[in-house]
Design a protein around this motif. Structure first.
Motif, PDB file in Angstrom:
ATOM      1  N   TYR A 293      13.172 -16.545  -8.051  1.00  0.00           N
ATOM      2  CA  TYR A 293      12.944 -16.022  -6.709  1.00  0.00           C
ATOM      3  C   TYR A 293      11.455 -16.129  -6.387  1.00  0.00           C
ATOM      4  CZ  TYR A 293      17.492 -13.820  -7.558  1.00  0.00           C
ATOM      5  OH  TYR A 293      18.803 -13.582  -7.861  1.00  0.00           O
ATOM      6  N   LEU A 294      11.142 -16.763  -5.255  1.00  0.00           N
ATOM      7  CA  LEU A 294       9.754 -16.890  -4.811  1.00  0.00           C
ATOM      8  C   LEU A 294       9.601 -16.221  -3.451  1.00  0.00           C
ATOM      9  CD1 LEU A 294      10.088 -19.239  -6.954  1.00  0.00           C
ATOM     10  CD2 LEU A 294       8.298 -20.441  -5.677  1.00  0.00           C
ATOM     11  N   PHE A 295       8.635 -15.311  -3.352  1.00  0.00           N
ATOM     12  CA  PHE A 295       8.361 -14.604  -2.109  1.00  0.00           C
ATOM     13  C   PHE A 295       6.930 -14.924  -1.673  1.00  0.00           C
ATOM     14  CE2 PHE A 295      11.468 -12.143  -4.456  1.00  0.00           C
ATOM     15  CZ  PHE A 295      12.423 -11.853  -3.500  1.00  0.00           C
ATOM     16  N   PHE A 296       6.770 -15.235  -0.398  1.00  0.00           N
ATOM     17  CA  PHE A 296       5.452 -15.562   0.139  1.00  0.00           C
ATOM     18  C   PHE A 296       5.127 -14.582   1.265  1.00  0.00           C
ATOM     19  CE2 PHE A 296       7.106 -19.251  -1.924  1.00  0.00           C
ATOM     20  CZ  PHE A 296       6.005 -19.851  -2.532  1.00  0.00           C
ATOM     21  N   LEU A 297       4.049 -13.834   1.077  1.00  0.00           N
ATOM     22  CA  LEU A 297       3.659 -12.777   2.012  1.00  0.00           C
ATOM     23  C   LEU A 297       2.238 -13.014   2.500  1.00  0.00           C
ATOM     24  CD1 LEU A 297       4.921  -9.700  -0.077  1.00  0.00           C
ATOM     25  CD2 LEU A 297       6.180 -10.974   1.679  1.00  0.00           C
ATOM     26  N   PRO A 298       1.895 -12.521   3.689  1.00  0.00           N
ATOM     27  CA  PRO A 298       0.520 -12.668   4.189  1.00  0.00           C
ATOM     28  C   PRO A 298      -0.454 -11.848   3.351  1.00  0.00           C
ATOM     29  CG  PRO A 298       1.800 -11.251   5.641  1.00  0.00           C
ATOM     30  CD  PRO A 298       2.764 -11.838   4.664  1.00  0.00           C
ATOM     31  N   GLY A 299      -1.729 -12.221   3.443  1.00  0.00           N
ATOM     32  CA  GLY A 299      -2.745 -11.531   2.661  1.00  0.00           C
ATOM     33  C   GLY A 299      -3.278 -10.273   3.295  1.00  0.00           C
ATOM     34  N   VAL A 300      -3.020 -10.051   4.576  1.00  0.00           N
ATOM     35  CA  VAL A 300      -3.495  -8.832   5.243  1.00  0.00           C
ATOM     36  C   VAL A 300      -2.779  -7.643   4.603  1.00  0.00           C
ATOM     37  CG1 VAL A 300      -3.691  -7.596   7.417  1.00  0.00           C
ATOM     38  CG2 VAL A 300      -3.879 -10.100   7.377  1.00  0.00           C
ATOM     39  N   PRO A 301      -3.518  -6.713   3.968  1.00  0.00           N
ATOM     40  CA  PRO A 301      -2.872  -5.651   3.183  1.00  0.00           C
ATOM     41  C   PRO A 301      -1.832  -4.835   3.950  1.00  0.00           C
ATOM     42  CG  PRO A 301      -5.200  -5.720   2.673  1.00  0.00           C
ATOM     43  CD  PRO A 301      -4.986  -6.665   3.816  1.00  0.00           C
ATOM     44  N   GLY A 302      -2.147  -4.444   5.187  1.00  0.00           N
ATOM     45  CA  GLY A 302      -1.219  -3.631   5.954  1.00  0.00           C
ATOM     46  C   GLY A 302       0.085  -4.345   6.235  1.00  0.00           C
ATOM     47  N   GLU A 303       0.010  -5.642   6.491  1.00  0.00           N
ATOM     48  CA  GLU A 303       1.218  -6.426   6.732  1.00  0.00           C
ATOM     49  C   GLU A 303       1.982  -6.652   5.422  1.00  0.00           C
ATOM     50  OE1 GLU A 303       0.280 -10.005   8.870  1.00  0.00           O
ATOM     51  OE2 GLU A 303      -1.194  -8.987  10.158  1.00  0.00           O
ATOM     52  N   MET A 304       1.252  -6.991   4.376  1.00  0.00           N
ATOM     53  CA  MET A 304       1.884  -7.271   3.084  1.00  0.00           C
ATOM     54  C   MET A 304       2.672  -6.074   2.577  1.00  0.00           C
ATOM     55  SD  MET A 304       1.813  -6.745  -0.393  1.00  0.00           S
ATOM     56  CE  MET A 304       0.252  -5.920  -0.628  1.00  0.00           C
ATOM     57  N   VAL A 305       2.096  -4.869   2.663  1.00  0.00           N
ATOM     58  CA  VAL A 305       2.745  -3.674   2.143  1.00  0.00           C
ATOM     59  C   VAL A 305       4.057  -3.399   2.875  1.00  0.00           C
ATOM     60  CG1 VAL A 305       2.552  -1.163   1.952  1.00  0.00           C
ATOM     61  CG2 VAL A 305       0.652  -2.615   1.258  1.00  0.00           C
ATOM     62  N   ARG A 306       4.054  -3.531   4.203  1.00  0.00           N
ATOM     63  CA  ARG A 306       5.280  -3.299   4.972  1.00  0.00           C
ATOM     64  C   ARG A 306       6.377  -4.273   4.554  1.00  0.00           C
ATOM     65  NH1 ARG A 306       5.091  -0.946  10.178  1.00  0.00           N
ATOM     66  NH2 ARG A 306       7.292  -1.565  10.308  1.00  0.00           N
ATOM     67  N   MET A 307       6.028  -5.517   4.396  1.00  0.00           N
ATOM     68  CA  MET A 307       7.023  -6.532   4.046  1.00  0.00           C
ATOM     69  C   MET A 307       7.514  -6.367   2.609  1.00  0.00           C
ATOM     70  SD  MET A 307       4.924  -9.536   6.008  1.00  0.00           S
ATOM     71  CE  MET A 307       6.031 -10.927   5.808  1.00  0.00           C
ATOM     72  N   LEU A 308       6.624  -5.956   1.723  1.00  0.00           N
ATOM     73  CA  LEU A 308       7.021  -5.664   0.352  1.00  0.00           C
ATOM     74  C   LEU A 308       8.035  -4.529   0.315  1.00  0.00           C
ATOM     75  CD1 LEU A 308       6.371  -6.104  -2.769  1.00  0.00           C
ATOM     76  CD2 LEU A 308       4.799  -4.168  -2.508  1.00  0.00           C
ATOM     77  N   GLU A 309       7.735  -3.456   1.025  1.00  0.00           N
ATOM     78  CA  GLU A 309       8.591  -2.274   1.018  1.00  0.00           C
ATOM     79  C   GLU A 309       9.932  -2.523   1.703  1.00  0.00           C
ATOM     80  OE1 GLU A 309       8.309   0.622  -0.345  1.00  0.00           O
ATOM     81  OE2 GLU A 309       6.246   0.621  -1.056  1.00  0.00           O
ATOM     82  N   GLU A 310       9.906  -3.230   2.814  1.00  0.00           N
ATOM     83  CA  GLU A 310      11.107  -3.349   3.636  1.00  0.00           C
ATOM     84  C   GLU A 310      12.019  -4.507   3.248  1.00  0.00           C
ATOM     85  OE1 GLU A 310       9.883  -3.407   7.712  1.00  0.00           O
ATOM     86  OE2 GLU A 310       8.817  -1.485   7.564  1.00  0.00           O
ATOM     87  N   THR A 311      11.455  -5.519   2.582  1.00  0.00           N
ATOM     88  CA  THR A 311      12.264  -6.697   2.272  1.00  0.00           C
ATOM     89  C   THR A 311      12.274  -7.040   0.786  1.00  0.00           C
ATOM     90  OG1 THR A 311      11.847  -7.635   4.470  1.00  0.00           O
ATOM     91  CG2 THR A 311      12.637  -9.142   2.766  1.00  0.00           C
ATOM     92  N   VAL A 312      11.097  -7.236   0.209  1.00  0.00           N
ATOM     93  CA  VAL A 312      11.026  -7.754  -1.163  1.00  0.00           C
ATOM     94  C   VAL A 312      11.553  -6.747  -2.175  1.00  0.00           C
ATOM     95  CG1 VAL A 312       9.500  -8.672  -2.946  1.00  0.00           C
ATOM     96  CG2 VAL A 312       9.065  -9.203  -0.542  1.00  0.00           C
TER      97      VAL A 312
END
Length: 412
Positions: free
Chosen positions: A145-164
């Protein structure tokens, strides 16, 4: 599940930006019973990104990548991901609609460069970004499984929590309970602490012991792993008790507590007052005291008497004593402590004088020579120290040593 993280960006490898994303991902996964086994950082060079992805895919079951999904010329993560996985880079209609919608919300039209953020490798699944233009994406490659997220911390954290994180937890149902307790130690060297605790992990099955030096403190991290919260908690409590017995009063705090918060609690508990006289530390001890909420209840005052004349004027240190013994001496340190206690009327007074450098040292009193004195109703005592390091390190360890004096004075 073997998890790896990859951080991308020239700003990271050049030291211009501190990589907080890797720490946040590791911390959040750890709290959910998952652990990051490997981490890499590379710059904005396509071949380096491809090489890193190929290496991590070979060694890991899941790879979480951050950075390089923006609209500028150096944002090449999607292209590198396509190359590393043998896919084409195509325009994702869902991602394009998202980018266009965010731009409209911000009151502008879609800039041609922003269209780049909708390019993704074929057979990718979009990871929604609720707060930014850069959509992430997820793909499966060689069973990984490969996940690619933006580097902006506020955006990354939301996407980590809600999806990954939900995705990973659904596929890793039999994860262990992992918890950590921390003992904070001051005084001995790291080797001495390791020697005292060398048999701890062997005696307590399921326990690992790690050390983290945060100058000049040593943080002993006891990590326990097991099948249930109760068993892990019991293991940690037994290990903590055994470690405390070995380290004794060298332990000044546990978990989130600090030297400063512990000293503050002791002053409140004892109902005693404090005054300070500082020279080489320039007010660092007073800052540590007053950084704690409620310190006005016990802290009377503090003075920084750098010059000899100030020591005489504010603390009534005899000029003859300064001339005979020197400002950096045990006699002057005690005179400073007695003087500030007399002037302030405090129960406890502490004084610091020394040579922080880089200049001012002599063969008899080299840079790093520090005297600390503490005065109470029962009397006054002093001790000489020989600290090492640059000016900032000497001042830092002196201030913490002074705080440790107060802790020990107030402890039962």
């Amino acid at each position: 599940m073997k998890i790896a993280t990859l951080s991308i960006g020239d700003e990271l490898i050049y030291g211009e930006v501190v990589d907080t994303n890797a720490a946040r991902i590791a911390e959040r996964l750890y709290g959910a019973g998952l652990t990051v086994r490997r981490h890499l950082t590379v710059g904005d060079e396509e071949s380096d990104i491809v090489e890193a992805l190929e290496l991590l895919v070979e060694k890991s079951e899941t790879v979480i990548v951050t950075g390089g999904l923006g609209p500028t010329i150096d944002d090449i993560t999607a292209r590198a991901a396509a190359k590393a996985t043998g896919r084409r880079l195509v325009l994702n209609d869902e991602a394009l609609a998202h980018v266009r919608g965010i731009c409209e919300k911000l009151g502008g039209n879609l800039h041609p460069l922003n269209e780049k953020q909708a390019l993704m490798p074929t057979k990718s699944t979009l990871i929604p970004n609720p707060v930014g233009t850069a959509c992430g994406f997820h793909l499966t490659h060689q069973g990984r499984y490969l996940f690619f997220l933006p580097g902006v911390p506020g955006e990354m954290v939301r996407m980590l929590e809600e999806t990954v994180l939900p995705f990973l937890l659904e596929r890793c149902r039999h994860r262990k309970v992992i918890r950590t307790r921390v003992l904070k130690v001051f005084g001995p060297s790291e080797a001495e602490v390791d020697f005292l605790l060398k048999e701890l992990a062997a005696v307590h099955v399921g326990l690992t012991v790690a050390f983290n030096v945060i100058f000049p403190e040593i943080h002993v991290k006891l990590r326990a792993e097991g099948d249930g919260e109760e068993a892990v908690a019991d293991l940690l409590e037994r290990a903590m008790a055994a470690a405390r017995e070995k380290l004794k009063d060298m332990v000044f705090a546990e978990d989130t507590a600090t030297m400063d918060s512990v000293v503050a609690g002791l002053f409140r508990e004892k109902g005693l007052t404090l005054a300070l006289a500082e020279s080489c530390t320039g007010g660092l001890v007073a800052k540590r005291i007053t950084d704690q909420p409620g310190s006005s209840a016990y802290f009377r005052e503090g003075v920084v008497t750098y010059a000899d004349a100030a020591k005489t004027r504010y603390l009534e240190v005899p000029p003859q004593l300064l001339a005979e013994k020197g400002a950096v001496s045990g006699e002057v340190a005690m005179a400073m402590a007695k003087g500030i206690r007399r002037v302030s009327g405090s129960d406890i007074a502490l004084a610091v004088t020394g040579i922080a450098g880089p200049d001012g040292g002599t063969p008899e009193k080299p840079v790093g020579t520090v005297f600390i004195a503490l005065a109470t109703r029962a009397g006054c005592h002093t001790k000489r120290y020989a600290f090492y390091g640059d000016r900032e390190e000497i001042r830092t360890i002196t201030a913490l040593t002074a705080m440790d004096w107060l802790r020990r004075q107030l402890s039962p």
